[in-house]
Design a protein around this motif. Sequence first.
Motif, PDB file in Angstrom:
ATOM      1  N   ASP A  25       1.231   7.049  -1.254  1.00  0.00           N
ATOM      2  CA  ASP A  25       0.422   7.043  -0.027  1.00  0.00           C
ATOM      3  C   ASP A  25       0.868   8.337   0.727  1.00  0.00           C
ATOM      4  N   ASP A  26      -0.147   9.128   0.690  1.00  0.00           N
ATOM      5  CA  ASP A  26       0.211  10.478   1.419  1.00  0.00           C
ATOM      6  C   ASP A  26       0.577  10.441   2.835  1.00  0.00           C
ATOM      7  N   LEU A  27       0.133   9.403   3.515  1.00  0.00           N
ATOM      8  CA  LEU A  27       0.597   9.323   4.925  1.00  0.00           C
ATOM      9  C   LEU A  27       1.778   8.588   5.113  1.00  0.00           C
ATOM     10  N   ALA A  28       2.421   7.744   4.031  1.00  0.00           N
ATOM     11  CA  ALA A  28       3.522   6.955   4.320  1.00  0.00           C
ATOM     12  C   ALA A  28       4.713   8.025   3.841  1.00  0.00           C
ATOM     13  N   PHE A  78       8.045   7.567   8.967  1.00  0.00           N
ATOM     14  CA  PHE A  78       7.156   6.212   8.711  1.00  0.00           C
ATOM     15  C   PHE A  78       8.173   5.354   8.140  1.00  0.00           C
ATOM     16  N   ASP A 107       0.872  -1.105  -0.012  1.00  0.00           N
ATOM     17  CA  ASP A 107      -0.071   0.019  -0.132  1.00  0.00           C
ATOM     18  C   ASP A 107       0.756   1.271   0.038  1.00  0.00           C
ATOM     19  N   VAL A 108       2.111   1.116   0.333  1.00  0.00           N
ATOM     20  CA  VAL A 108       3.001   2.046   0.068  1.00  0.00           C
ATOM     21  C   VAL A 108       2.938   2.928  -1.047  1.00  0.00           C
ATOM     22  N   VAL A 149       5.245  10.581   5.621  1.00  0.00           N
ATOM     23  CA  VAL A 149       5.398  11.404   6.739  1.00  0.00           C
ATOM     24  C   VAL A 149       6.699  11.115   7.235  1.00  0.00           C
ATOM     25  N   LYS A 150       7.424  12.030   7.795  1.00  0.00           N
ATOM     26  CA  LYS A 150       8.678  11.945   8.463  1.00  0.00           C
ATOM     27  C   LYS A 150       8.795  10.786   9.604  1.00  0.00           C
ATOM     28  N   LEU A 187       2.765  10.706  12.080  1.00  0.00           N
ATOM     29  CA  LEU A 187       3.320   9.509  12.019  1.00  0.00           C
ATOM     30  C   LEU A 187       2.451   8.359  12.674  1.00  0.00           C
ATOM     31  N   PHE A 194      -2.012   2.114   8.210  1.00  0.00           N
ATOM     32  CA  PHE A 194      -1.746   0.979   7.667  1.00  0.00           C
ATOM     33  C   PHE A 194      -2.161  -0.252   8.198  1.00  0.00           C
TER      34      PHE A 194
END
Lengths: 403, 403
Positions: free
Chosen positions: A317-320, A325, A150-151, A322-323, B211, B218
Amino acid sequence: MDEKYYILNTKTVIDYINSSIDFFDKNADYECTEIGDGNLNLVFRVKDKNTNKSLIAKQALPYVRAAGEDWPMDIERGEIESRILEIEYNLTDGMVPKIYKYDKEMYVMLMEDLHDYIIMRYGLLKNETYPNFAEHITEFLVKTLLLTSDVVMEHKEKKTSVSAFINPELCEITEQLVYTEPYGDWPRNNIEDNLKEFVKEKLWKDEALHLEVAKLKFDFMNNAQSLLHGDLHTGSIFVNQEDTKVIDPEFAFYGPMAYDIGALIANIIMAYISADARIEEINVKNRQKDYLLNTLEKTVDLFQEKFLKLFDTVVTDDLAKVKGFKEYYLKDIMINSAGVTGLEMIRRTVGFAHVKDLDGIENDDKRIKAKKSNILLAIELIKNRYETIDGKTYVDRLKKYEK
Amino acid sequence: MDEKYYILNTKTVIDYINSSIDFFDKNADYECTEIGDGNLNLVFRVKDKNTNKSLIAKQALPYVRAAGEDWPMDIERGEIESRILEIEYNLTDGMVPKIYKYDKEMYVMLMEDLHDYIIMRYGLLKNETYPNFAEHITEFLVKTLLLTSDVVMEHKEKKTSVSAFINPELCEITEQLVYTEPYGDWPRNNIEDNLKEFVKEKLWKDEALHLEVAKLKFDFMNNAQSLLHGDLHTGSIFVNQEDTKVIDPEFAFYGPMAYDIGALIANIIMAYISADARIEEINVKNRQKDYLLNTLEKTVDLFQEKFLKLFDTVVTDDLAKVKGFKEYYLKDIMINSAGVTGLEMIRRTVGFAHVKDLDGIENDDKRIKAKKSNILLAIELIKNRYETIDGKTYVDRLKKYEK
């Protein structure tokens, strides 16, 4: 069974190939041999002696010799295998055999002939070394695993893929043989007599160990992280001095990346333990051990290095993004990889399916000693997996149990 | 569209029902009303005035009024919803409406009429209390979640179920609206002007928060633990003084148990924050707040109590029986439930879909204050989820932000 189906032989396979794909020259001088083990599939190698061009034709048989197997599952498996090989071929720029064609009516896969490769396990048992292996296999792992997660994948497409590659029968085999049976008195276990008391004491009575195995088992069953190979041991890898090819992805499904990584690491470790016990000639032994130790360390470290590097260039993925992650995500993978490494080492020593690396040690005392070391190291890897992240830690732990 | 399909009306639905199932008396005196919102479905309540027996007929329309919706997905959804309701009905001994029949050609679901129930969110906004709710909903949660997990289900059957209930479109909505958009400047966010600076500061700039959200996202995407309801807020729950029924499982899929538990806890907390800000009369306010606080604490604690109790009687997986496993497994669920609680509270304040509990606070200052408290508490729940396990901790944290 489709009406168009017929069983190929070394004569008819040539016409079949030429009517299916444009591969051989008109004036080819054919040589054809059946090289399969004959249980589930016929495997033909067809070569043009003029040009040395060759291919493999693999046909599923309309019956299964081994008792108790489920026929409809087997016949479909060829199609799934060919689809997985195509996906892996594209993701890795050709690190699996190329599929020329899959024929749904004849259940025939026409594929690249890896005639100048050897199964890695047998190469290592002949004390050969493959200097590029760690580079290659970490490339394979990073690409097949990260790019199907999903990344990177569009999430709806990934879920459709999860559904398409669900693999209940073969996952059940793994759940039982890897994650359950070695930890109790199950009928399929295969434990040599001189090891039985040790196994009872170390593997069957240790409740703290069982708890860690249970945690890893539920991760295997529930964590649909990436499209795994599902059986990535050194018997599923073809090598030569230049190149590496991965074969046999019939256990493929969406599961935790750690399962492929750990299976591989375990088989490098068992090759090392085997080399130490098997090889008499001191120079050969030292060279082989150095090579395997170096391959172990490089495999663990290069995977992580390449993973972090590729991550930045492919993440969608936008959240992946994130610093922190990617480091969190990778660390979780490595922790569970150490756990799977231990599980694979144990099941190959006391479970249903062994490896020649350990069983092939001829001297009884050395073999038992090697198997015991293997089990003790495996337990340590499972229990201390949270502190087993980098290559050096693996090497240090391995050296500890060598003594 | 099937040739047999035609759009029902308040006249034809009666004949349709009687030709489909044996439900009403021969001499029934029918009363029929259309009670749907008319966007995707027609919803008829059909009653026999002689006996007061009634049922609901829900028919999917062959068109969708809202722009951009994907028609084929919607038409299939009715069938999936009816299958989920049947599964949940059987697992919980009737805690969802009973499905009498699903008609694949007419896209009609004939189901139990919950005419003497009210949507819980609206009941709470009328300052009603439901003394049995915590008992009921924890029963629903424990049974639907634990009994569909690998702890209990035969593993091959569970994988087939995972595949059957994969739900890419609706999971994407959740991934975006709950796990992504509230944490950045996305066009679908709905933030009132007086809250904008606060949201930028507290939600958009905090990388440590992002984070933690990424980790939870996920888990949501990969952890195929149990068959979830997928949208278990107080708007999906029908209640009265005696009973509780859960409806609308159209978001159902295999995901982490925490997602259902957290959605529910969040909506109880928001009802509490709303009651505090909305209610003028001090006795009513205190009674309502006491009830909600008590319901919060009981829901969290009863779930865990019942989970551990049921676990022992239903566990089938051999490794799940290992000493310490159920406590480990439950703790992991509760940690992530606290995280989801925070996510749901935030998205209902600043994301696309709000709740009336907060938006309905008429006094501007009180509403902004309530929304800010809600966001701050939510952040604490996400970040400190590892220390948010029991009911008392939730209550303590909630009280802290009340001041």
